[in-house]
Design a protein around this motif. Structure first.
Motif, PDB file in Angstrom:
ATOM      1  N   GLY A   1       0.662  -1.454  -0.227  1.00  0.00           N
ATOM      2  CA  GLY A   1      -0.283   0.099  -0.145  1.00  0.00           C
ATOM      3  C   GLY A   1       0.759   1.912  -0.027  1.00  0.00           C
ATOM      4  O   GLY A   1       0.273   2.266  -0.519  1.00  0.00           O
ATOM      5  N   ALA A   2       1.672   1.026   0.418  1.00  0.00           N
ATOM      6  CA  ALA A   2       2.651   2.190   0.405  1.00  0.00           C
ATOM      7  C   ALA A   2       3.434   2.925  -0.564  1.00  0.00           C
ATOM      8  O   ALA A   2       3.699   3.877  -0.717  1.00  0.00           O
ATOM      9  CB  ALA A   2       3.881   1.883   1.562  1.00  0.00           C
ATOM     10  N   LEU A   3       3.867   1.390  -1.420  1.00  0.00           N
ATOM     11  CA  LEU A   3       4.488   1.960  -2.504  1.00  0.00           C
ATOM     12  C   LEU A   3       3.570   2.506  -3.325  1.00  0.00           C
ATOM     13  O   LEU A   3       3.634   3.146  -4.274  1.00  0.00           O
ATOM     14  CB  LEU A   3       4.984   0.451  -3.167  1.00  0.00           C
ATOM     15  CG  LEU A   3       5.735  -0.355  -2.282  1.00  0.00           C
ATOM     16  CD1 LEU A   3       6.544  -1.036  -2.384  1.00  0.00           C
ATOM     17  CD2 LEU A   3       7.087   1.127  -1.881  1.00  0.00           C
TER      18      LEU A   3
ATOM     19  N   ALA B   1       7.671  10.387  -1.704  1.00  0.00           N
ATOM     20  CA  ALA B   1       8.618   9.572  -0.855  1.00  0.00           C
ATOM     21  C   ALA B   1       7.863   9.183   0.567  1.00  0.00           C
ATOM     22  O   ALA B   1       7.934   8.860   1.393  1.00  0.00           O
ATOM     23  CB  ALA B   1       9.770   9.156  -1.455  1.00  0.00           C
ATOM     24  N   THR B   2       7.499  10.796   0.481  1.00  0.00           N
ATOM     25  CA  THR B   2       6.723  10.533   2.192  1.00  0.00           C
ATOM     26  C   THR B   2       6.347   9.145   2.906  1.00  0.00           C
ATOM     27  O   THR B   2       6.185   8.441   4.279  1.00  0.00           O
ATOM     28  CB  THR B   2       5.762  11.733   3.010  1.00  0.00           C
ATOM     29  OG1 THR B   2       6.475  12.537   1.854  1.00  0.00           O
ATOM     30  CG2 THR B   2       5.741  11.690   4.257  1.00  0.00           C
ATOM     31  N   PRO B   3       5.189   8.383   2.288  1.00  0.00           N
ATOM     32  CA  PRO B   3       4.725   7.255   2.633  1.00  0.00           C
ATOM     33  C   PRO B   3       5.297   6.283   3.203  1.00  0.00           C
ATOM     34  O   PRO B   3       5.683   5.653   3.697  1.00  0.00           O
ATOM     35  CB  PRO B   3       3.759   6.554   1.687  1.00  0.00           C
ATOM     36  CG  PRO B   3       3.019   8.327   0.547  1.00  0.00           C
ATOM     37  CD  PRO B   3       4.507   9.159   0.694  1.00  0.00           C
TER      38      PRO B   3
ATOM     39  N   CYS C   1       6.723   7.426   6.365  1.00  0.00           N
ATOM     40  CA  CYS C   1       6.207   6.288   7.227  1.00  0.00           C
ATOM     41  C   CYS C   1       6.330   5.235   7.813  1.00  0.00           C
ATOM     42  O   CYS C   1       5.873   4.589   8.972  1.00  0.00           O
ATOM     43  CB  CYS C   1       4.538   7.593   6.829  1.00  0.00           C
ATOM     44  SG  CYS C   1       4.782   9.217   6.943  1.00  0.00           S
ATOM     45  N   VAL C   2       5.667   4.495   6.937  1.00  0.00           N
ATOM     46  CA  VAL C   2       5.762   3.089   6.936  1.00  0.00           C
ATOM     47  C   VAL C   2       7.006   2.603   7.286  1.00  0.00           C
ATOM     48  O   VAL C   2       6.813   1.715   8.137  1.00  0.00           O
ATOM     49  CB  VAL C   2       4.979   2.562   5.235  1.00  0.00           C
ATOM     50  CG1 VAL C   2       5.789   0.867   5.573  1.00  0.00           C
ATOM     51  CG2 VAL C   2       3.555   3.160   4.818  1.00  0.00           C
ATOM     52  N   GLY C   3       8.249   2.778   6.935  1.00  0.00           N
ATOM     53  CA  GLY C   3       9.237   2.394   7.933  1.00  0.00           C
ATOM     54  C   GLY C   3       9.862   2.405   8.739  1.00  0.00           C
ATOM     55  O   GLY C   3       9.571   1.695   9.880  1.00  0.00           O
ATOM     56  N   ALA C   4       9.045   3.281   9.450  1.00  0.00           N
ATOM     57  CA  ALA C   4       8.978   3.864  11.220  1.00  0.00           C
ATOM     58  C   ALA C   4       7.964   3.036  12.219  1.00  0.00           C
ATOM     59  O   ALA C   4       7.769   2.306  12.539  1.00  0.00           O
ATOM     60  CB  ALA C   4       8.193   5.263  11.341  1.00  0.00           C
TER      61      ALA C   4
END
Length: 84
Positions: A43-45, A54-56, A59-62
């Motif tokens: 979903g983030a990709l 690239a913000t999502p 956020c998803v990485g965190a």
């Protein structure tokens, strides 16, 4: 001297009266957790591609890092030692 679970201390055993999940239940829980992480990444990709930022991914990485800490605390000896 501090006893470790390998030395047979009571810390390695669940408390008396505690429900111990079956092996099948533990596998199902981890499978669902992993599936959720994979769907979150997909979903983030997709969102990153859609909005062009690239913000999502950041956020998803965190979020995944936080979830990994939770998952690690739910595993084996860490759970038995009472870590959060």
């Amino acid at each position: 001297m501090v006893e470790t679970p390998e030395q047979g201390s009571d810390a390695a055993r669940p408390p008396a009266g505690a429900a111990v999940p079956s092996k099948r239940a533990r596998i199902l829980q981890r499978t669902l957790f992993g599936t959720g992480i994979a769907l979150l990444c997909a979903g983030a990709l997709w969102l990153t591609h859609s909005i062009g930022s690239a913000t999502p991914v950041l956020c998803v990485g965190a979020l995944i890092a936080a979830l990994a800490l939770i998952e690690a605390s739910m595993m084996g000896t860490l759970l038995m030692r009472g870590l959060p």
